[in-house]
Motif scaffolding. Sequence first.
Motif, PDB file in Angstrom:
ATOM      1  N   GLU A  49       0.829  -1.204   0.000  1.00  0.00           N
ATOM      2  CA  GLU A  49       0.000   0.000   0.000  1.00  0.00           C
ATOM      3  C   GLU A  49       0.864   1.255   0.000  1.00  0.00           C
ATOM      4  O   GLU A  49       0.563   2.237  -0.697  1.00  0.00           O
ATOM      5  N   ALA A  50       1.957   1.248   0.771  1.00  0.00           N
ATOM      6  CA  ALA A  50       2.855   2.399   0.808  1.00  0.00           C
ATOM      7  C   ALA A  50       3.538   2.612  -0.536  1.00  0.00           C
ATOM      8  O   ALA A  50       3.695   3.755  -0.997  1.00  0.00           O
ATOM      9  N   VAL A  51       3.941   1.528  -1.214  1.00  0.00           N
ATOM     10  CA  VAL A  51       4.586   1.658  -2.528  1.00  0.00           C
ATOM     11  C   VAL A  51       3.608   2.202  -3.559  1.00  0.00           C
ATOM     12  O   VAL A  51       3.956   3.065  -4.373  1.00  0.00           O
ATOM     13  N   ARG A  52       2.363   1.713  -3.533  1.00  0.00           N
ATOM     14  CA  ARG A  52       1.365   2.238  -4.469  1.00  0.00           C
ATOM     15  C   ARG A  52       1.071   3.704  -4.198  1.00  0.00           C
ATOM     16  O   ARG A  52       0.848   4.483  -5.135  1.00  0.00           O
ATOM     17  N   TRP A  53       1.092   4.099  -2.936  1.00  0.00           N
ATOM     18  CA  TRP A  53       0.889   5.509  -2.603  1.00  0.00           C
ATOM     19  C   TRP A  53       2.040   6.367  -3.133  1.00  0.00           C
ATOM     20  O   TRP A  53       1.810   7.449  -3.688  1.00  0.00           O
ATOM     21  N   LEU A  54       3.269   5.898  -2.979  1.00  0.00           N
ATOM     22  CA  LEU A  54       4.411   6.627  -3.539  1.00  0.00           C
ATOM     23  C   LEU A  54       4.315   6.727  -5.058  1.00  0.00           C
ATOM     24  O   LEU A  54       4.696   7.742  -5.649  1.00  0.00           O
ATOM     25  N   ARG A  55       3.802   5.685  -5.694  1.00  0.00           N
ATOM     26  CA  ARG A  55       3.636   5.715  -7.137  1.00  0.00           C
ATOM     27  C   ARG A  55       2.634   6.794  -7.545  1.00  0.00           C
ATOM     28  O   ARG A  55       2.825   7.483  -8.552  1.00  0.00           O
ATOM     29  N   ASP A  56       1.579   6.968  -6.770  1.00  0.00           N
ATOM     30  CA  ASP A  56       0.600   8.017  -7.061  1.00  0.00           C
ATOM     31  C   ASP A  56       1.208   9.403  -6.866  1.00  0.00           C
ATOM     32  O   ASP A  56       0.964  10.321  -7.663  1.00  0.00           O
ATOM     33  N   VAL A  57       1.980   9.577  -5.790  1.00  0.00           N
ATOM     34  CA  VAL A  57       2.638  10.869  -5.553  1.00  0.00           C
ATOM     35  C   VAL A  57       3.622  11.171  -6.676  1.00  0.00           C
ATOM     36  O   VAL A  57       3.692  12.309  -7.181  1.00  0.00           O
ATOM     37  N   HIS A  58       4.370  10.170  -7.094  1.00  0.00           N
ATOM     38  CA  HIS A  58       5.332  10.335  -8.184  1.00  0.00           C
ATOM     39  C   HIS A  58       4.626  10.728  -9.475  1.00  0.00           C
ATOM     40  O   HIS A  58       5.091  11.612 -10.215  1.00  0.00           O
ATOM     41  N   SER A  59       3.508  10.100  -9.773  1.00  0.00           N
ATOM     42  CA  SER A  59       2.762  10.425 -10.984  1.00  0.00           C
ATOM     43  C   SER A  59       2.187  11.832 -10.916  1.00  0.00           C
ATOM     44  O   SER A  59       2.157  12.555 -11.917  1.00  0.00           O
ATOM     45  N   GLN A  60       1.746  12.244  -9.752  1.00  0.00           N
ATOM     46  CA  GLN A  60       1.180  13.579  -9.593  1.00  0.00           C
ATOM     47  C   GLN A  60       2.233  14.661  -9.790  1.00  0.00           C
ATOM     48  O   GLN A  60       1.956  15.707 -10.402  1.00  0.00           O
ATOM     49  N   LEU A  61       3.433  14.425  -9.323  1.00  0.00           N
ATOM     50  CA  LEU A  61       4.503  15.418  -9.448  1.00  0.00           C
ATOM     51  C   LEU A  61       5.245  15.326 -10.779  1.00  0.00           C
ATOM     52  O   LEU A  61       6.073  16.190 -11.074  1.00  0.00           O
ATOM     53  N   LYS A  62       4.977  14.267 -11.571  1.00  0.00           N
ATOM     54  CA  LYS A  62       5.582  14.100 -12.900  1.00  0.00           C
ATOM     55  C   LYS A  62       7.110  14.131 -12.834  1.00  0.00           C
ATOM     56  O   LYS A  62       7.774  14.933 -13.492  1.00  0.00           O
ATOM     57  N   LEU A  63       7.660  13.244 -12.030  1.00  0.00           N
ATOM     58  CA  LEU A  63       9.102  13.155 -11.864  1.00  0.00           C
ATOM     59  C   LEU A  63       9.656  12.005 -12.693  1.00  0.00           C
ATOM     60  O   LEU A  63       8.919  11.238 -13.306  1.00  0.00           O
ATOM     61  N   TYR A  64      10.972  11.878 -12.687  1.00  0.00           N
ATOM     62  CA  TYR A  64      11.625  10.824 -13.465  1.00  0.00           C
ATOM     63  C   TYR A  64      11.277   9.448 -12.882  1.00  0.00           C
ATOM     64  O   TYR A  64      11.116   9.303 -11.664  1.00  0.00           O
ATOM     65  N   PRO A  65      11.202   8.432 -13.726  1.00  0.00           N
ATOM     66  CA  PRO A  65      10.953   7.078 -13.197  1.00  0.00           C
ATOM     67  C   PRO A  65      12.086   6.583 -12.302  1.00  0.00           C
ATOM     68  O   PRO A  65      11.850   5.792 -11.386  1.00  0.00           O
TER      69      PRO A  65
END
Length: 361
Positions: A49-65
Amino acid sequence: MKFTLPLESRKLSSLLEKAVSREAKLWKAYVPKKPTNQDTDISPEKHDEAVRWLRDVHSQLKLYPETLCLAICILDRFLSAVKARPKYLRCIAISCFFLAVKTSEEDEHIPSLRELVSSSKCGCSPSEILRMERIVLDKLNWDLHSTTALDFLYIFHAMVLSCKSGRLNMALSALNPSQHVALLTQQLFHCLAHNALLPVRGSLLSLGLITLELEKLCPDWLALTVDLLHKLQIDSSQLIGCRELVARCLSTHMASLPPNTVYICHPLPNAPEPRDGGVLPPWHVSPAPTAPSDPNTTHTHACKSSAKRKVEHMEVDEYFDGIKRLYSEESPQEGAPTCRAETQQNAGSSPCPPLQPVRET
């Protein structure tokens, strides 16, 4: 970029050796156990759940993979060294994410700490994140430059392209290298959020992912796989087990209908008359005729439809900026040739009507 010269092959081999050496030095398997007490132990489900949440934050901020993969790597390294409580997991995760952002991103793309707290809704104050950052750095000896699974994926992908397989090039004719590796990156992100793959090294995970892709695209995938196995110097039985785990994980990547779905074919109107008194098969139904339209209008609509289908199918635009650094190429310009190709493909498509699932009442 296609690595065709011996010099480039040597560079790739050198990169792989350094990555393997770095991974062997820093990697430690983190395997969360079933919690005996919900207040003191982090369960595997909480980790995912924490990893999926980080993935959502990363997508929202549009950062590098690379930033997201490094954040997950830092998080797993910290959790393997420290027994943390579930109530601190979000604070730990967002602190690892902020460390990865400051390590991987350009200075002008690094969000402020207050902006990160506001956009992520982590429930932590900036001072709490800064204190947790210091704890993470101390536990990891201030060494954050880990070799991630994405680094290995990039190396393996470049090695596969360097083989200059004609059949592989034909299979990838619809995608350029950055688009193809972006699709693999999405699959890797999905795998990283599954605790069943936590005991698997990043190098083995990336190898299993790319060999599964090769099996779908290239008839001589086994020879390429053996070559990659030889360069990575791992046992084939480990790869077989990893491939099974990755395939099981990716089977849930795309939403699917229930297994007991029933399909009913609804014929379209204006079906053609049978010739010579014969009977048309039930699947032979022609689409309804359309009125002629202006060629320019048709061309414009075809372009828009083609672009829309491409976006819906790929959904990987947010990864292109981070991935194109691997390849000296420009994004293909959408224009008339693409539209003509899509139009010809649509013209040769099957006239069968769409199948519709029956929902239980």
